[in-house]
Design an enzyme around this catalytic site. Structure first.
Site, PDB file in Angstrom:
ATOM      1  N   TYR A 109      -4.410  -2.800   0.943  1.00  0.00           N
ATOM      2  CA  TYR A 109      -3.569  -1.672   0.561  1.00  0.00           C
ATOM      3  C   TYR A 109      -2.364  -1.627   1.500  1.00  0.00           C
ATOM      4  O   TYR A 109      -2.512  -1.799   2.717  1.00  0.00           O
ATOM      5  CB  TYR A 109      -4.343  -0.346   0.664  1.00  0.00           C
ATOM      6  CG  TYR A 109      -3.448   0.843   0.386  1.00  0.00           C
ATOM      7  CD1 TYR A 109      -3.289   1.311  -0.907  1.00  0.00           C
ATOM      8  CD2 TYR A 109      -2.717   1.439   1.410  1.00  0.00           C
ATOM      9  CE1 TYR A 109      -2.438   2.368  -1.186  1.00  0.00           C
ATOM     10  CE2 TYR A 109      -1.856   2.496   1.147  1.00  0.00           C
ATOM     11  CZ  TYR A 109      -1.718   2.949  -0.150  1.00  0.00           C
ATOM     12  OH  TYR A 109      -0.863   3.982  -0.416  1.00  0.00           O
ATOM     13  N   GLU A 197       4.607   1.457  -2.612  1.00  0.00           N
ATOM     14  CA  GLU A 197       3.169   1.205  -2.504  1.00  0.00           C
ATOM     15  C   GLU A 197       2.823  -0.109  -3.179  1.00  0.00           C
ATOM     16  O   GLU A 197       3.228  -0.347  -4.317  1.00  0.00           O
ATOM     17  CB  GLU A 197       2.385   2.350  -3.159  1.00  0.00           C
ATOM     18  CG  GLU A 197       0.882   2.243  -2.936  1.00  0.00           C
ATOM     19  CD  GLU A 197       0.104   3.302  -3.697  1.00  0.00           C
ATOM     20  OE1 GLU A 197       0.140   3.300  -4.954  1.00  0.00           O
ATOM     21  OE2 GLU A 197      -0.518   4.164  -3.054  1.00  0.00           O
TER      22      GLU A 197
END
Ligand code: GDP
Ligand code: MN
Length: 390
Positions: A109, A197
């Protein structure tokens, strides 16, 4: 302002982030054609909507033939895709992204956000990606690494290397990670982003880092100087009530309650919503009519608020500086006439031309409930709502 995954990938790739090869499709046939064009034997077909959580909602599929790509694409086009992040209506699918499938060994992530506390851009990263950041923060908080960036220095190489080490990356992956981190940082800073992101950022079977998903959102207040970003706006992904209101100079956000709010100034609108809650009610919306609102804009505000069927009472709260109470009062009266308003309206006016505004309200003969202070207005709105509901 949000953009689509494929647009974010294109931007990030320009700054040096490795992404899979892919193509955009507006029809099932085109999706099949994209797969053939890309070659290989497996493709991932991805619904382009302004929301994450598409995988779990059936909006992403690994396909092993051109026919399968077309078939899956046909099920997606025109559908309202409901994910964990959308409301019950979901978001319409009008574009698909078809890309060559990647061989995934590990999912990481990586996120860049604005940390208001430190007033800096913050990197949030985890070696255990794939799931959404909220779930990650709940299920695996110890895996999260955070790092803030000094704006005077930028993201230095040693900082980026340190983060790569913390994520357990080895050998050539470290240099790749440093490049990705610095590319994302530059994209964020240079384009006035609010969020970048990459989830998942994967390590492939060959050991390379690739961005399999990408999400970017931008500071709306900076769009005037980023025309190339402003162009990426996709109105099909917006709540029509909010974007129509925006076109008329109104900042509107729909909420779940039943007290419709027409306020000037974002701060006063927030304070009014707080006061409604304190008085035991629930606001139906946030609405800032802005400065210098004409009677027409006030009527438009009524229209916007009334489009929400839950609204049972309307609270108008104006503290006029640039605004004029007489114009707002005229707008309220005009709204009654033009829209055939039947709901009770609580009006609190203060500031510029307040006497004239109150006179218009009083002489209108309309069943307006007047209030002197913000607290008084909120109490009266809640009490009126409760009386109707009872
Ligand atoms: P999101 O659910 O909206 O965040 O969409 P993602 O782009 O993150 O895709 C969801 C999931 O699909 C990812 O977490 C991956 O597990 C899977 N996925 C996406 N692309 C590929 C791929 O190329 N190969 C494989 N095997 N899985 C993929
Ligand atoms: Mn994702």
């Amino acid at each position: 302002m949000d953009i689509h995954e494929y647009q974010a990938k294109e931007i990030l790739a320009r700054f040096g982030v490795p992404v899979p090869r892919g193509g955009l499709a507006y029809s099932p046939e085109q999706a099949g054609y994209r797969a053939r064009e890309l070659g290989g034997s497996a493709w991932v077909v991805k619904a382009q909507i302004h929301s994450g959580g598409r995988g779990a909602a059936g909006g992403v599929k690994l396909c092993r033939s051109e026919a399968e790509v077309q078939e899956f694409a046909a099920t997606l086009f025109g559908r309202q895709l409901v994910t964990k992040q959308t409301d019950a209506n979901g978001k319409g699918v009008y574009r698909l992204w078809v890309e060559g499938a990647s061989d995934i060994k590990q999912e990481l992530y990586l996120g860049f956000v604005l940390d208001r506390k430190s007033e800096r851009i913050m990197i949030v990263a985890s070696a255990h990606g794939g799931m959404e950041i909220e779930d990650l923060a709940e299920n695996d908080p110890n895996s999260l690494r955070r790092m803030t960036i000094d704006p005077a220095v930028g993201l230095s190489e040693f900082q980026a290397r340190e983060l790569a080490f913390q994520l357990g990356l080895k050998g050539g992956q470290i240099a790749q990670m440093v490049n990705i981190l610095r590319a994302c940082y530059r994209a964020y800073r240079d384009l006035d982003a609010m969020m970048v992101e990459i989830n998942p950022l994967v390590i492939t079977g060959a050991g390379d880092l690739v961005a399999l998903d990408a999400k970017m959102s931008f500071d709306t207040n900076a769009l005037f100087r980023r025309p190339e970003i402003a162009e990426l706006r996709d109105r099909s992904q917006e709540d029509p009530r909010e974007s129509t209101a925006g076109d008329h100079g109104l900042a509107y956000v729909g909420l779940d309650g039943d007290i419709g709010c027409i306020i000037n100034g974002a701060g006063l609108a927030m304070a009014t919503m707080d006061m409604i809650k304190l008085a035991g009610g629930e606001p139906a919306n946030f609405l800032d009519i802005g400065g210098g609102a004409s009677p027409e804009r006030v009527v438009r505000a009524f229209r916007t608020v009334l489009a929400d069927r839950n609204v049972g009472v309307i609270l108008v709260n104006i503290f006029a500086g640039i605004n004029r109470c007489d114009w707002v009062a005229q707008g309220v009266v005009q709204a009654y006439r033009e829209l055939g308003l039947t709901l009770p309206v609580v009006v609190r006016l203060a500031g510029t031309n307040v006497e004239e505004g109150r006179r218009i309200v009083q002489e209108s003969g309309l069943p307006l409930i007047t209030a002197d202070t913000l607290e008084d207005a909120a109490r009266k709105a809640v009490a009126t709502r409760q009386k109707i509901a009872a």
